[in-house]
Design a protein around this motif. Structure first.
Motif, PDB file in Angstrom:
ATOM      1  N   THR A 263      -7.838  -6.504 -29.558  1.00 14.20           N
ATOM      2  CA  THR A 263      -8.029  -5.119 -30.844  1.00 14.20           C
ATOM      3  C   THR A 263      -7.117  -4.814 -32.184  1.00 14.20           C
ATOM      4  O   THR A 263      -5.699  -4.531 -31.336  1.00 14.20           O
ATOM      5  CB  THR A 263      -8.405  -4.191 -29.982  1.00 14.20           C
ATOM      6  OG1 THR A 263      -7.362  -3.708 -28.904  1.00 14.20           O
ATOM      7  CG2 THR A 263      -8.753  -3.839 -28.915  1.00 14.20           C
ATOM      8  N   ALA A 264      -7.517  -5.046 -32.600  1.00 13.68           N
ATOM      9  CA  ALA A 264      -6.528  -4.533 -33.904  1.00 13.68           C
ATOM     10  C   ALA A 264      -6.589  -2.987 -34.176  1.00 13.68           C
ATOM     11  O   ALA A 264      -6.691  -2.577 -33.884  1.00 13.68           O
ATOM     12  CB  ALA A 264      -7.238  -5.576 -35.291  1.00 13.68           C
ATOM     13  N   GLN A 265      -4.950  -2.771 -35.356  1.00 13.19           N
ATOM     14  CA  GLN A 265      -4.720  -1.540 -35.819  1.00 13.19           C
ATOM     15  C   GLN A 265      -6.732  -1.003 -36.138  1.00 13.19           C
ATOM     16  O   GLN A 265      -5.904  -1.208 -37.079  1.00 13.19           O
ATOM     17  CB  GLN A 265      -3.532  -1.491 -36.208  1.00 13.19           C
ATOM     18  CG  GLN A 265      -3.087   0.072 -36.513  1.00 13.19           C
ATOM     19  CD  GLN A 265      -1.869  -0.173 -37.256  1.00 13.19           C
ATOM     20  OE1 GLN A 265      -1.114  -1.286 -37.446  1.00 13.19           O
ATOM     21  NE2 GLN A 265      -0.882   1.293 -37.451  1.00 13.19           N
ATOM     22  N   ALA A 266      -6.688   0.388 -35.797  1.00 15.17           N
ATOM     23  CA  ALA A 266      -7.234   0.306 -35.920  1.00 15.17           C
ATOM     24  C   ALA A 266      -7.459   0.898 -37.356  1.00 15.17           C
ATOM     25  O   ALA A 266      -5.911   1.524 -37.882  1.00 15.17           O
ATOM     26  CB  ALA A 266      -8.468   1.641 -35.810  1.00 15.17           C
ATOM     27  N   ALA A 267      -8.147   1.273 -38.792  1.00 11.01           N
ATOM     28  CA  ALA A 267      -8.445   1.497 -40.207  1.00 11.01           C
ATOM     29  C   ALA A 267      -8.617   2.820 -39.987  1.00 11.01           C
ATOM     30  O   ALA A 267      -9.632   2.972 -39.222  1.00 11.01           O
ATOM     31  CB  ALA A 267      -9.109   0.042 -41.403  1.00 11.01           C
ATOM     32  N   PRO A 268      -8.525   3.493 -41.075  1.00 16.18           N
ATOM     33  CA  PRO A 268      -9.075   4.953 -41.459  1.00 16.18           C
ATOM     34  C   PRO A 268      -9.984   4.670 -41.583  1.00 16.18           C
ATOM     35  O   PRO A 268     -10.849   5.771 -40.985  1.00 16.18           O
ATOM     36  CB  PRO A 268      -7.762   4.981 -42.330  1.00 16.18           C
ATOM     37  CG  PRO A 268      -7.097   4.408 -42.902  1.00 16.18           C
ATOM     38  CD  PRO A 268      -7.722   3.337 -42.126  1.00 16.18           C
ATOM     39  N   TRP A 269     -11.212   3.666 -41.871  1.00 16.65           N
ATOM     40  CA  TRP A 269     -12.336   3.969 -42.149  1.00 16.65           C
ATOM     41  C   TRP A 269     -12.879   3.708 -40.812  1.00 16.65           C
ATOM     42  O   TRP A 269     -14.520   4.781 -40.620  1.00 16.65           O
ATOM     43  CB  TRP A 269     -13.121   3.355 -43.199  1.00 16.65           C
ATOM     44  CG  TRP A 269     -13.004   1.341 -42.465  1.00 16.65           C
ATOM     45  CD1 TRP A 269     -11.791   0.866 -42.859  1.00 16.65           C
ATOM     46  CD2 TRP A 269     -13.147   0.617 -42.045  1.00 16.65           C
ATOM     47  NE1 TRP A 269     -11.753  -0.370 -42.452  1.00 16.65           N
ATOM     48  CE2 TRP A 269     -12.845  -0.222 -41.811  1.00 16.65           C
ATOM     49  CE3 TRP A 269     -14.698   0.910 -41.764  1.00 16.65           C
ATOM     50  CZ2 TRP A 269     -14.334  -1.445 -40.674  1.00 16.65           C
ATOM     51  CZ3 TRP A 269     -15.541   0.262 -40.021  1.00 16.65           C
ATOM     52  CH2 TRP A 269     -15.142  -1.084 -40.266  1.00 16.65           C
TER      53      TRP A 269
END
Length: 409
Positions: free
Chosen positions: A316-322
């Motif tokens: 899981t990568a760091q969640a983007a704002p979108w």
């Protein structure tokens, strides 16, 4: 998933009853080959996804097998000799299904004809009340054994009768036989039974020009034996969940790189079976042979990839704002689908009456089908079915859940 299933069914009937009456125009010749009927072909192809909403019934069958078998599968996972409470099982099914079904049947038999007579300018779909023989067969869910009564009062009631046949077979197939034969062998055996049954009817009968010609409607479409494979797929999922199997353990025949790290690809693989089932509509013999097994197999793969864990967790990568905003939107949609799924039985029983009434209003007042009648039909469905759930279905649902608790007390 139950919310998705009922949404698909409602969209299908919205297409066939309101937007384009009598369906999207698939017509068959004497040899069973299909071609598009009269009318706007562009509109019919645009609405083809709505027509494929009929796969929602197959999803209901798989979910039913999952939910019904889950309780006993968990007991057997802990204790292979766990007893099966036969009386409790049928008492639960009775209170969950029959009382609400009878109320809806009464509305379809005695209220719907009055609504159609008042709303249709001419040629209502139903004229008069059903005869005593037809009504009695529906009361005891025997109406699917005749093509003249299988879809006579409320058409969707055929699947409720088929479900009851699944319940009657369940103690024999998944308890008595299931204790001696592993379910991983039982489900393929039911698939072979289904295909042999279907192939026998296809080879022994001429190609039907309509849905009601020949014995296919009664003994292939509505009968439990050729469709028990579909229900058994859900029971296989319950078996896997009860034993905490991974996706790779349940589906060892798929490449390990899919089941271990890419379960989303399994979903796409499963949905491909829906395309196979849809392609079978081009030839009626192929339709009766593989259409419904293909749809149910598709939902089996989708549910397996959704419910069972992959052997290797995905990074899981760091969640983007979108992505955060998308998660909020998806959570909102999921909650609405849960609410719809909770009321799916009520919606399933009554939505056809509502849609046919709106279709009559549309004809009487010349309402545009897509921009006015379709939204009106959706609003009326919610306005009728949600109160029906609260005041009719929910009390019997609570009574059904209380059966086992009362017996233990």
């Amino acid at each position: 998933m139950r919310g998705i299933a009922i949404l698909l069914v409602v969209l299908y009937h919205l297409d066939t009853l309101v937007i384009i009456p009598q369906g999207w125009g698939l017509v068959r010749d004497a040899a069973g080959a299909a071609h598009i009927g009269d009318g706007s072909r562009v509109l019919r192809f645009m609405l083809l996804p709505f027509h494929m909403g009929r796969v929602g019934v197959n999803l209901f069958f798989v979910i039913s097998g999952l939910c019904i078998h889950m309780r006993f599968a968990r007991q057997v996972a802990k204790n292979p000799a766990a007893p099966f409470a036969l009386k409790t099982f049928f008492q639960r099914r009775f209170f969950r299904i029959y009382p609400v079904y009878w109320v809806a049947l009464a509305l379809g038999a005695f209220v719907a004809p009055l609504l159609y007579a008042a709303t249709y300018p001419s040629n209502p779909p139903v004229t008069g009340f059903p005869d005593a023989h037809d009504l009695l067969l529906h009361v005891f869910m025997l109406h699917t054994f005749s093509k003249f009564t299988s879809m006579s009062i409320i058409r969707v009631l055929w699947s409720i009768a088929t479900e009851e046949q699944f319940y009657l077979l369940y103690p024999l197939v998944f308890v008595a036989i299931g204790r001696r034969v592993p379910i991983t062998r039982l489900v393929p055996a039911l698939f072979v039974l289904s295909m042999v049954w279907r192939l026998t009817f296809v080879l022994a009968n001429p190609a039907p020009a309509t849905f009601f010609d020949g014995p296919f409607l009664v003994w292939v479409f509505c009968f439990s034996l050729p469709r028990y494979y579909e229900w058994a797929l859900g029971a296989l999922l319950a078996h896997a969940l009860a034993r905490r199997l991974t996706l790779a353990e349940l589906l060892p025949f798929l490449p390990s790189r899919l089941t271990r790290a890419r379960p989303a690809i399994v979903v796409v693989f499963g949905l491909g079976f829906i395309l196979i089932g849809a392609a079978s509509l081009a030839r009626v013999q192929v339709k009766w042979l593989i259409e419904d097994p293909s749809y149910s197999t598709a939902w089996f793969f989708v549910l397996a990839a959704t419910l069972l864990p992959a052997s290797t967790p995905t990074r899981t990568a760091q969640a983007a704002p979108w992505r955060a905003r998308a998660d909020v939107a998806l959570a909102f949609v999921a909650e609405r689908l849960r609410g719809l799924g909770r009321r799916s039985y009520s919606v399933y029983l009554l939505h056809e009456i509502v849609l046919m009434t709106v279709a009559g209003i549309m004809q009487r007042f010349h309402l545009p089908a897509v921009t006015v009648a379709a939204p009106l039909a959706c609003a009326f469905t919610v306005a009728v079915c949600y109160p029906f759930y609260r005041w009719v279905e929910a009390p019997f649902e609570r009574r059904s859940k209380a059966v086992g608790k009362l017996r233990r007390a």
